[in-house]
Design a protein around this motif. Sequence first.
Motif, PDB file in Angstrom:
ATOM      1  N   UNK B 105      57.997  98.555 101.481  1.00  0.00           N
ATOM      2  CA  UNK B 105      57.809  99.456 102.620  1.00  0.00           C
ATOM      3  C   UNK B 105      58.818 100.613 102.553  1.00  0.00           C
ATOM      4  N   UNK B 106      59.965 100.376 101.910  1.00  0.00           N
ATOM      5  CA  UNK B 106      60.974 101.440 101.759  1.00  0.00           C
ATOM      6  C   UNK B 106      60.520 102.542 100.806  1.00  0.00           C
ATOM      7  N   UNK B 107      59.527 102.252  99.982  1.00  0.00           N
ATOM      8  CA  UNK B 107      59.109 103.187  98.934  1.00  0.00           C
ATOM      9  C   UNK B 107      58.754 104.566  99.489  1.00  0.00           C
ATOM     10  N   UNK B 108      57.958 104.588 100.548  1.00  0.00           N
ATOM     11  CA  UNK B 108      57.529 105.861 101.133  1.00  0.00           C
ATOM     12  C   UNK B 108      58.695 106.725 101.590  1.00  0.00           C
ATOM     13  N   UNK B 109      59.511 106.233 102.540  1.00  0.00           N
ATOM     14  CA  UNK B 109      60.635 107.039 103.006  1.00  0.00           C
ATOM     15  C   UNK B 109      61.597 107.452 101.885  1.00  0.00           C
ATOM     16  N   UNK B 110      61.773 106.589 100.877  1.00  0.00           N
ATOM     17  CA  UNK B 110      62.639 106.976  99.752  1.00  0.00           C
ATOM     18  C   UNK B 110      62.052 108.183  99.017  1.00  0.00           C
ATOM     19  N   UNK B 111      60.739 108.166  98.849  1.00  0.00           N
ATOM     20  CA  UNK B 111      60.098 109.306  98.191  1.00  0.00           C
ATOM     21  C   UNK B 111      60.242 110.580  99.001  1.00  0.00           C
ATOM     22  N   UNK B 113      62.815 111.379 100.388  1.00  0.00           N
ATOM     23  CA  UNK B 113      64.174 111.851 100.169  1.00  0.00           C
ATOM     24  C   UNK B 113      65.197 111.287 101.139  1.00  0.00           C
ATOM     25  N   UNK B 114      64.819 110.274 101.907  1.00  0.00           N
ATOM     26  CA  UNK B 114      65.791 109.673 102.814  1.00  0.00           C
ATOM     27  C   UNK B 114      66.743 108.763 102.045  1.00  0.00           C
ATOM     28  N   UNK B 118      68.661 105.056 105.800  1.00  0.00           N
ATOM     29  CA  UNK B 118      67.602 105.595 106.662  1.00  0.00           C
ATOM     30  C   UNK B 118      66.238 105.005 106.297  1.00  0.00           C
ATOM     31  N   UNK B 119      66.021 104.898 104.982  1.00  0.00           N
ATOM     32  CA  UNK B 119      64.744 104.348 104.527  1.00  0.00           C
ATOM     33  C   UNK B 119      64.579 102.926 105.040  1.00  0.00           C
ATOM     34  N   UNK B 120      65.657 102.155 104.984  1.00  0.00           N
ATOM     35  CA  UNK B 120      65.580 100.766 105.441  1.00  0.00           C
ATOM     36  C   UNK B 120      65.332 100.686 106.938  1.00  0.00           C
ATOM     37  N   UNK B 121      65.951 101.600 107.663  1.00  0.00           N
ATOM     38  CA  UNK B 121      65.752 101.631 109.110  1.00  0.00           C
ATOM     39  C   UNK B 121      64.284 101.904 109.437  1.00  0.00           C
TER      40      UNK B 121
END
Lengths: 265, 288, 283
Positions: B105-111, B113-114, B118-121
Amino acid sequence: MLRDITIGQYYPAESVLHKLDPRTKLMATLLYMVSLFVFRGAPGFAVVTAALCLVIWLSKVPFGYMVKGLKAIVVILLITAVFNLFLTPGEAIFTFWKLKITYEGLQNAGFMVIRLIYLILGSSILTLTTTPNQLTDGLEKSMKPLNKIHVPVHEIAMMMSIALRFIPILIEETDKIMKAQLARGADFESGNLLKKAKSMVPLLVPLFISAFRRANDLAMAMEARCYHGGEGRTKMKPLKYRRLDGTAYIIVFVYFAIVIWIRIA
Amino acid sequence: MSIILDKVNYVYSEKTAYQIQALKDISLKIEDGEFIGVIGHTGSGKSTLIQHLNGLMRATSGGIYYQGQDIYDQDFSRHKLRGKVGLVFQYPEHQLFETTIFADVCFGPKNQGFCKKDAELKAFTALRSVGLPEDYWYRSPFELSGGQKRRVAIAGVLAMEPEVLILDEPTAGLDPKGRDEILDQVAKLHQERQLTVILVSHSMEDVAKYVERLIVMNQGSVLFDGTPKEVFSHYQKLESVGLAAPQVTYLMHDLRKHGMQVQGTATTLEEAKHSILQAFAEKGKPIC
Amino acid sequence: MKFIEARKLIHEYIRRDEEGNVESILTALDEVDLDVKQGEFVAILGHNGSGKSTLAKHLNVLLRPGGGTLWVDGKDAEDADNLWAIRQNAGMVFQNPDNQIIASVVEEDVAFGPENIGVPTDEIWKRVEKSLKSVGMIQYREHSPNKLSGGQKQRVAIAGVMAMEPKCIILDEPTAMLDPNGRREVLEAVERLNKEKGVTIILITHYMEEVICADRVYVMDNGKVVMQGTPRGIFSQVDTLKDYRLDVPQITLLAYELRKEGLQIPEGILTRQELVEAICRLY
């Protein structure tokens, strides 16, 4: 898109070539390939070109459809052309810094590119007019003597035909996975080589998992339909040479003899 | 604040023998906070349509505007657009790849640029909002049931905090309970967050129950666009293109033919029930 | 005549850790009794993970019973000598149409089964034609399966089984991946085979609309058979079905809701026609 690759995709039509025995076509393709590297000079070129044109016309496969398959090898063609162009020694016609283009280079490059194009077109006619199953049947039967030295010919042939059936499915699936990951902001293009390789993980993992699942499902479906290896199997379309094949063999051998004769004479 | 499609056309394999026009002159306006259903056959163009909304496919001609900006503009980032217009495809198997659900689920926010935190949150919030119990979060996504995989796939897109959520047949292959659970969850997201939701579905009963606006696609064009009631009142036309209205709509029409004063426009079970009971009450007949 | 007789059938999936110690046991089938008569149309309902697919795989001996007895077509499924005879007589169609079509041409795929059991060439041609006709796919015999719709692919898969001339076809969620039109096509083909050719049908599904035309319905939950009876009998127990993560067709549900409100509508309404008549009788 990936879906546009047409090499190896059977094209259904009612033509003489479609009716030929796959073994005949395998032999003819093999001889044609050899002839491409044997022919010499303008007369030889005329003969191989005429032969290709004749076969394309006989196949009833639209020429545009065939040429689309060439797109996939444009890069290889360019590399071959460049190497031949610059690395053939001889009389220079154009010099730029340390690079020089020679008359011989130009000729070689031209012939090499034509050879490759003819090679691809020639062999794609085989796959365009022969169903993958016929093709593997042809290979299986031609290779049968190898069974005696414990080569699992039937199994290899079966694997090949299944692979051919699943290639388009997996290509389509790759397309879908790519889109699903793009929708999550994945980036498959930018970055250096390492980053690019890493960006393939979200594509490859689902693809492999799906491929394994398909393999598993397929094995089960085959078992459920009583598949138990090549023993005691009959065929819906057993390979049988017909008169047409005899004629084809004669034409192919005559063609090959002419090419050789032009070369020697 | 909306998505506008202006005369969008899309042609597959242009200028070849296989040329197919998948979208024909589509003009639509999707307002913020709407809950829209899209129905149509396989091959009606509905999948092609939704892939245009987040820029995955590029229209052969016509324009698409997101919040007033032309998405085909040179300066417009389609990469960012995909974070704003979240698209969940039909098969969750096509997107799950990480070793744990949470990482996936973290994949999207990491892409987007978070940073990791933040991505984990965002992943945390997203997984919460799809109702997946916390003891699943660190398991492999491949061990999940079909319905749970769908949830993780939806969370994977929600984690990018989109303003529009598009779901392509999110209930295909699920059992009845799993289907209801997913759709209820989506309806809840729509209500609680004012999220614009576009639901592609094959089930008339489902869209009748959930959506406010229904777009019917047929052969690359919009056949109907309106409230489910309006659309299903054209049930004869729907049938002629091989679609159908919900079963209860037919029932109500049959009852009217038999002289019963019920609402012909009922599209959901609840409406049908009330209307039938009311008809009995008006006639003054004791129902017991 | 009985075609399938299962008594206290048990199947366990055992998961072991690296040292081979048993980590967990999942009982997929828990003392299942199943009886299917020759020519019957039996539906097995259950939510995902209820054990219905495991049961299906036993009927074709893709899985061996872990306990209990299973007789298919008068043959003991535990006897390895009966394996091929059972598989030939109890054909199986799976969920994903793509993953069960082996050949790249429709007719060659249909021929795959007969080829495996050694049917002579002339006979294969006859059977391929007959079975493609029986599912209405004869005009596609030379097509590539990749260009067909889901419903068409699934009908090809059914033809592939029919070409082995089985007495029974087991369909394991054949419509789960299809759109409504594909679903209808497949079901119509299946019903026709049952009515016209007398083929025994075992349909495994979670779509309630599909079991209306079955002779008998079994409902599975947690590896057990929890309900059995006619579709009408099963659908009259709306609350019980909901407990098993299933539901009933919208019309049946409306009838049930109206009954709860006090209208005297008979139990187990299956079709719109029946409900219209029942309501009008009261009005």
